[in-house]
Motif scaffolding. Structure first.
Motif, PDB file in Angstrom:
ATOM      1  N   HIS A 130      34.267-125.385  42.729  1.00  0.00           N
ATOM      2  CA  HIS A 130      34.845-124.926  41.288  1.00  0.00           C
ATOM      3  C   HIS A 130      36.226-124.658  41.498  1.00  0.00           C
ATOM      4  CE1 HIS A 130      35.259-122.688  37.559  1.00  0.00           C
ATOM      5  NE2 HIS A 130      34.138-123.131  37.296  1.00  0.00           N
ATOM      6  N   VAL A 131      37.298-125.567  40.599  1.00  0.00           N
ATOM      7  CA  VAL A 131      38.822-125.218  40.856  1.00  0.00           C
ATOM      8  C   VAL A 131      39.363-125.007  39.697  1.00  0.00           C
ATOM      9  CG1 VAL A 131      40.732-126.403  41.892  1.00  0.00           C
ATOM     10  CG2 VAL A 131      38.436-127.094  42.642  1.00  0.00           C
ATOM     11  N   PHE A 132      40.162-124.007  39.390  1.00  0.00           N
ATOM     12  CA  PHE A 132      40.927-123.841  38.149  1.00  0.00           C
ATOM     13  C   PHE A 132      42.107-125.132  38.012  1.00  0.00           C
ATOM     14  CE2 PHE A 132      43.746-121.406  41.257  1.00  0.00           C
ATOM     15  CZ  PHE A 132      45.035-121.827  40.817  1.00  0.00           C
ATOM     16  N   LEU A 133      42.271-125.200  36.631  1.00  0.00           N
ATOM     17  CA  LEU A 133      43.509-125.984  36.557  1.00  0.00           C
ATOM     18  C   LEU A 133      44.670-125.273  36.185  1.00  0.00           C
ATOM     19  CD1 LEU A 133      41.453-128.643  34.241  1.00  0.00           C
ATOM     20  CD2 LEU A 133      42.316-129.035  36.559  1.00  0.00           C
ATOM     21  N   THR A 139      46.792-127.060  41.872  1.00  0.00           N
ATOM     22  CA  THR A 139      45.419-127.283  42.515  1.00  0.00           C
ATOM     23  C   THR A 139      44.869-128.696  42.285  1.00  0.00           C
ATOM     24  OG1 THR A 139      44.310-126.595  40.342  1.00  0.00           O
ATOM     25  CG2 THR A 139      44.478-124.813  42.133  1.00  0.00           C
ATOM     26  N   GLN A 140      45.852-129.490  41.835  1.00  0.00           N
ATOM     27  CA  GLN A 140      45.860-130.905  41.795  1.00  0.00           C
ATOM     28  C   GLN A 140      45.541-131.384  42.994  1.00  0.00           C
ATOM     29  OE1 GLN A 140      44.907-132.769  38.832  1.00  0.00           O
ATOM     30  NE2 GLN A 140      44.229-134.167  40.263  1.00  0.00           N
ATOM     31  N   ILE A 149      42.007-131.081  44.143  1.00  0.00           N
ATOM     32  CA  ILE A 149      41.196-131.896  43.206  1.00  0.00           C
ATOM     33  C   ILE A 149      41.231-133.407  44.013  1.00  0.00           C
ATOM     34  CG2 ILE A 149      40.890-133.086  41.134  1.00  0.00           C
ATOM     35  CD1 ILE A 149      41.579-130.092  39.912  1.00  0.00           C
ATOM     36  N   VAL A 169      35.442-127.832  36.888  1.00  0.00           N
ATOM     37  CA  VAL A 169      36.521-126.841  36.306  1.00  0.00           C
ATOM     38  C   VAL A 169      36.312-126.120  35.155  1.00  0.00           C
ATOM     39  CG1 VAL A 169      38.273-128.688  37.017  1.00  0.00           C
ATOM     40  CG2 VAL A 169      37.399-128.577  34.632  1.00  0.00           C
ATOM     41  N   LYS A 188      36.549-124.169  31.571  1.00  0.00           N
ATOM     42  CA  LYS A 188      37.133-124.110  30.265  1.00  0.00           C
ATOM     43  C   LYS A 188      36.574-123.320  29.480  1.00  0.00           C
ATOM     44  CE  LYS A 188      37.824-127.748  26.436  1.00  0.00           C
ATOM     45  NZ  LYS A 188      37.687-129.084  26.092  1.00  0.00           N
ATOM     46  N   ASN A 240      31.636-124.420  32.738  1.00  0.00           N
ATOM     47  CA  ASN A 240      31.968-125.194  34.012  1.00  0.00           C
ATOM     48  C   ASN A 240      31.573-126.683  33.488  1.00  0.00           C
ATOM     49  OD1 ASN A 240      32.069-122.588  35.427  1.00  0.00           O
ATOM     50  ND2 ASN A 240      29.688-122.366  35.287  1.00  0.00           N
ATOM     51  N   GLU A 280      42.942-129.562  30.320  1.00  0.00           N
ATOM     52  CA  GLU A 280      41.591-129.513  30.194  1.00  0.00           C
ATOM     53  C   GLU A 280      40.886-130.653  29.985  1.00  0.00           C
ATOM     54  OE1 GLU A 280      40.936-124.855  28.883  1.00  0.00           O
ATOM     55  OE2 GLU A 280      41.196-126.479  27.267  1.00  0.00           O
TER      56      GLU A 280
END
Length: 191
Positions: free
Chosen positions: A46-49, A59-60, A63, A75, A77, A85, A103
């Motif tokens: 689980h990765v924040f944008l 964080t790209q 990803i 991710v 939202k 999620n 997003e």
């Protein structure tokens, strides 16, 4: 220090970084994450944008690595007042939110409650794993709703120097902090 003071201090420190500095530090943080956790195929991350205009960790990089190594990517939202999620794929469609976050167009919650890693945004983290974010409490809610086995991992440009004086009873600390120089564990020998 109080959260409000730390929030202001570390927003200013982050703002002072050049775009190149922020990217190079993001790459070092990513390398430390990979070296320490050695993520495997079929795991779930689980990765924040990031809000790149606020110089959040890029964080790209994470990803892209996860996609290349067949690690499922989810991710967060905000939909209404709730953090959902969403599983993303290499061809997922994105749009820019009112907060300047890229997003997924989809609002469909995956329903997933077990992740191997939750890579968590923050402005500051102290030596006990307590964190300062933007003050909305979304990640405390997320942490309460997912498996206890999930590794809660903060990523930050800055090392923890000061303690947070106003930790609230509902604040959930991180398990780890990854910086450009080290990985800190807050699990007290529970690993």
């Amino acid at each position: 220090m109080l959260k409000a003071e730390l929030r202001k201090k570390y927003m200013q420190k982050r703002k002072a970084l050049s775009t190149d500095e922020a990217f190079l530090l993001s790459e070092k943080i990513f390398a430390n994450f990979i070296d320490y956790f050695n993520p495997k195929e079929c795991q779930k991350a689980h990765v924040f944008l990031p809000i790149l205009t606020k110089k959040e960790i890029d964080t790209q990089i994470f990803i892209n690595y996860f996609f290349e190594h067949n690690i499922r990517v989810f991710v967060p939202k905000v939909v209404g007042d709730e953090l959902v999620n969403i599983e993303i794929f290499e061809g997922s469609a994105f749009e820019t939110s009112q907060w300047g976050i890229s997003e997924p167009v989809s609002n469909e919650d995956s329903g997933e409650k077990y992740f191997d890693y939750v890579i968590t945004p923050l402005l500051y983290c102290d030596k006990k794993g307590n964190r300062v974010g933007y003050g909305k409490g979304f990640y405390d809610g997320l942490f309460q709703s997912i498996s206890l086995e999930t590794k809660k991992i903060g990523v930050n440009y800055f090392d923890p120097d000061e303690y947070i004086d106003d930790v609230w009873k509902n604040d959930i600390p991180l398990d780890y902090l990854v910086t450009s120089t080290e990985v800190l564990s807050f699990l007290s020998g529970l690993e």
